[in-house]
Motif scaffolding. Structure first.
Motif, PDB file in Angstrom:
ATOM      1  N   TRP A 150       0.800  -1.226   0.000  1.00 51.77           N
ATOM      2  CA  TRP A 150       0.000   0.000   0.000  1.00 51.77           C
ATOM      3  C   TRP A 150       0.833   1.277   0.000  1.00 51.77           C
ATOM      4  N   THR A 153      -0.170   4.364  -2.025  1.00 64.39           N
ATOM      5  CA  THR A 153      -1.384   5.109  -1.682  1.00 64.39           C
ATOM      6  C   THR A 153      -1.082   6.357  -0.855  1.00 64.39           C
ATOM      7  N   ALA A 200      -8.080   3.601   1.753  1.00 65.69           N
ATOM      8  CA  ALA A 200      -7.444   2.642   2.658  1.00 65.69           C
ATOM      9  C   ALA A 200      -8.054   1.257   2.505  1.00 65.69           C
ATOM     10  N   ALA A 203      -7.004  -0.433  -0.809  1.00 67.38           N
ATOM     11  CA  ALA A 203      -5.611  -0.886  -0.792  1.00 67.38           C
ATOM     12  C   ALA A 203      -5.370  -1.980   0.245  1.00 67.38           C
ATOM     13  N   GLU A 204      -6.432  -2.376   0.967  1.00 72.46           N
ATOM     14  CA  GLU A 204      -6.341  -3.433   1.979  1.00 72.46           C
ATOM     15  C   GLU A 204      -5.236  -3.143   2.994  1.00 72.46           C
ATOM     16  N   THR A 205      -5.242  -1.915   3.510  1.00 69.63           N
ATOM     17  CA  THR A 205      -4.201  -1.509   4.451  1.00 69.63           C
ATOM     18  C   THR A 205      -4.420  -2.067   5.851  1.00 69.63           C
TER      19      THR A 205
END
Length: 338
Positions: A150, A153, A200, A203-205
Motif C-alpha cells: 500500500w 497510496t 485505505a 488498498a487493503e491496508t
C-alpha cells in the motif's frame, strides 16, 4: 634415546603445517559458506541480507517483516554443508509512518519511509498542494522500514487534502491513519474522512481511521443561503425513485440556483444530501453521495467546480441549520471563502 624426541618433533611439525594450511584455506571456506548460504536464503524475504562466516559459525544480519521469516532463514542457514552454528541477528522491520500538516506559517512533512523513491513521491504530493517552498521535509529513508503493497497510496492520501479548506493534515502511525489540523466545515471534514477510508479499504491496508480534525467555521453568506432555501421550498430537488437520477424539475431548480450563485462569486458551496432510511445504512450512504455528485455535476455548468463540495450522509447527518432547507434531504451551505 633420541628417537621419541624426533618422532614428537615430527608430529609437532605436521600439526603446525596442518594449522598453517587450514589458516590459509579458512578464508576460502568462509567465502564458500557465505556465498552458498546467501544463495539459499535469497528467496526467504530478508531485506538487506548480509551473512558473515567465522570459521564454520555463521551470523545473519538484515531486516524482516515477520518473525516466521527469521526462523526460516536460520533453519536454512543451519542446514548448509560446513555450518556448525547460526547466530540469528535479523531484526523486525517497522511499517512506514508519516505526518503532514500545518506548523505555524509553514507545513511540516515528517516520517520514516523505505526507499528514496517513496520519500520523493510523498514530498512531491505535499509540495503540489502548498508549494515546494512552504514544506519543511523531515522525512527519512530507513532500511529497517518495510515496503508494503500500500506504499503507493500515501501520496494519493495527501492529494485528498487539496479539496479541504483551512489547515488539514494526516498522520499515519502504528496502523492508525488520523485526520488532523483544521477545516472550515463539517462537510469538508466528513467528506475527507470518507474518501480516506475508501482508499485505505481498497488498498487493503488494515488501518484504523481516526478523526481529530478541528472545525474552525467561516462565515455563512446568509443572503445567498436564504434565497436558495426560498427557491427550494417552491421547487424541491427530487430524484427518480431510489436512484441518483434527477427529475427534469430538479434540473430546472438547480439551474436556478446556479443563476443565483452567479452574483456571489466570493463564496463556495457545500451540497449535503441525506436519504430516507433503507434496508442497509451503507447503501444509504452510497446513494446519498451519488445524489450529491449528480447535483454538483449539473450545478458545475454555471458554478466553477472548485467552488463546489458534494457529500452524502446516508440516513444520518447534520440537520439544516436555520430551518427547513426545503429540498427534501438536500441542503446547500453557502460560505464565504476563507
Amino acid at each position: 634415546m633420541r628417537e621419541p624426541g624426533v618422532i614428537l618433533m615430527g608430529v609437532a611439525l605436521l600439526l603446525m603445517l596442518g594449522a598453517v594450511c587450514f589458516a590459509m584455506e579458512l578464508p576460502r571456506i568462509e567465502a564458500a559458506i557465505e556465498t552458498q548460504a546467501t544463495a539459499t536464503l535469497a528467496d526467504v524475504g530478508v531485506r538487506d541480507l548480509r551473512i558473515e562466516a567465522d570459521g564454520r559459525d555463521v551470523t545473519l544480519y538484515g531486516t524482516i517483516a515477520f518473525a516466521e521469516i527469521g526462523l526460516e532463514a536460520a533453519r536454512r542457514a543451519a542446514g548448509e554443508p560446513g555450518v556448525r552454528s547460526v547466530d540469528n541477528r535479523l531484526v523486525m522491520a517497522g511499517e512506514p509512518n508519516f505526518e503532514f500538516g500545518p506548523d505555524g506559517d509553514i507545513w511540516l512533512l515528517a516520517g520514516r519511509l523505505p526507499t528514496p523513491e517513496s520519500r520523493q513521491e510523498l514530498f512531491d504530493a505535499a509540495a503540489a498542494i502548498v508549494g515546494q517552498g512552504n514544506v519543511i521535509d523531515e522525512t527519512e529513508v530507513d532500511a529497517a522500514v518495510t515496503e508494503p503493497p500500500w506504499i503507493p497510496t500515501l501520496p494519493r492520501l495527501i492529494q485528498l487534502l487539496r479539496q479541504v479548506h483551512g489547515g488539514p493534515g494526516l498522520r499515519l502511525r502504528d496502523g492508525t491513519l488520523t485526520l488532523t489540523g483544521h477545516t472550515s466545515s463539517e462537510g469538508m471534514r466528513d467528506r475527507l474522512e470518507f474518501d480516506v477510508g475508501e482508499i485505505a479499504e481498497a488498498a487493503e491496508t488494515g488501518w484504523m481511521i481516526a478523526n481529530e480534525m478541528v472545525i474552525a467555521p467561516v462565515a455563512v453568506n446568509r443572503v445567498a443561503q436564504n434565497r436558495i432555501r426560498r427557491l427550494l421550498r417552491e421547487q424541491p430537488i427530487a430524484f427518480q425513485g431510489r436512484t441518483d437520477a434527477l427529475t427534469d424539475d430538479a434540473r430546472t431548480a438547480i439551474a436556478g440556483i446556479g443563476e443565483l450563485l452567479d452574483a456571489f462569486s466570493d463564496t463556495r458551496v457545500e451540497i449535503l444530501v441525506r436519504t430516507d432510511a433503507g434496508s442497509d445504512p451503507d447503501d444509504d450512504r452510497l446513494l446519498s453521495i451519488a445524489r450529491s455528485e449528480s447535483i454538483r455535476e449539473v450545478l458545475s455548468a454555471s458554478v466553477h467546480p472548485d467552488r463546489l463540495l458534494a457529500f452524502g450522509y446516508g440516513s444520518d447527518g447534520p440537520t439544516d441549520e436555520g430551518g427547513d432547507g426545503g429540498g427534501r434531504g438536500v441542503e446547500f451551505r453557502v460560505l464565504h471563502r476563507p
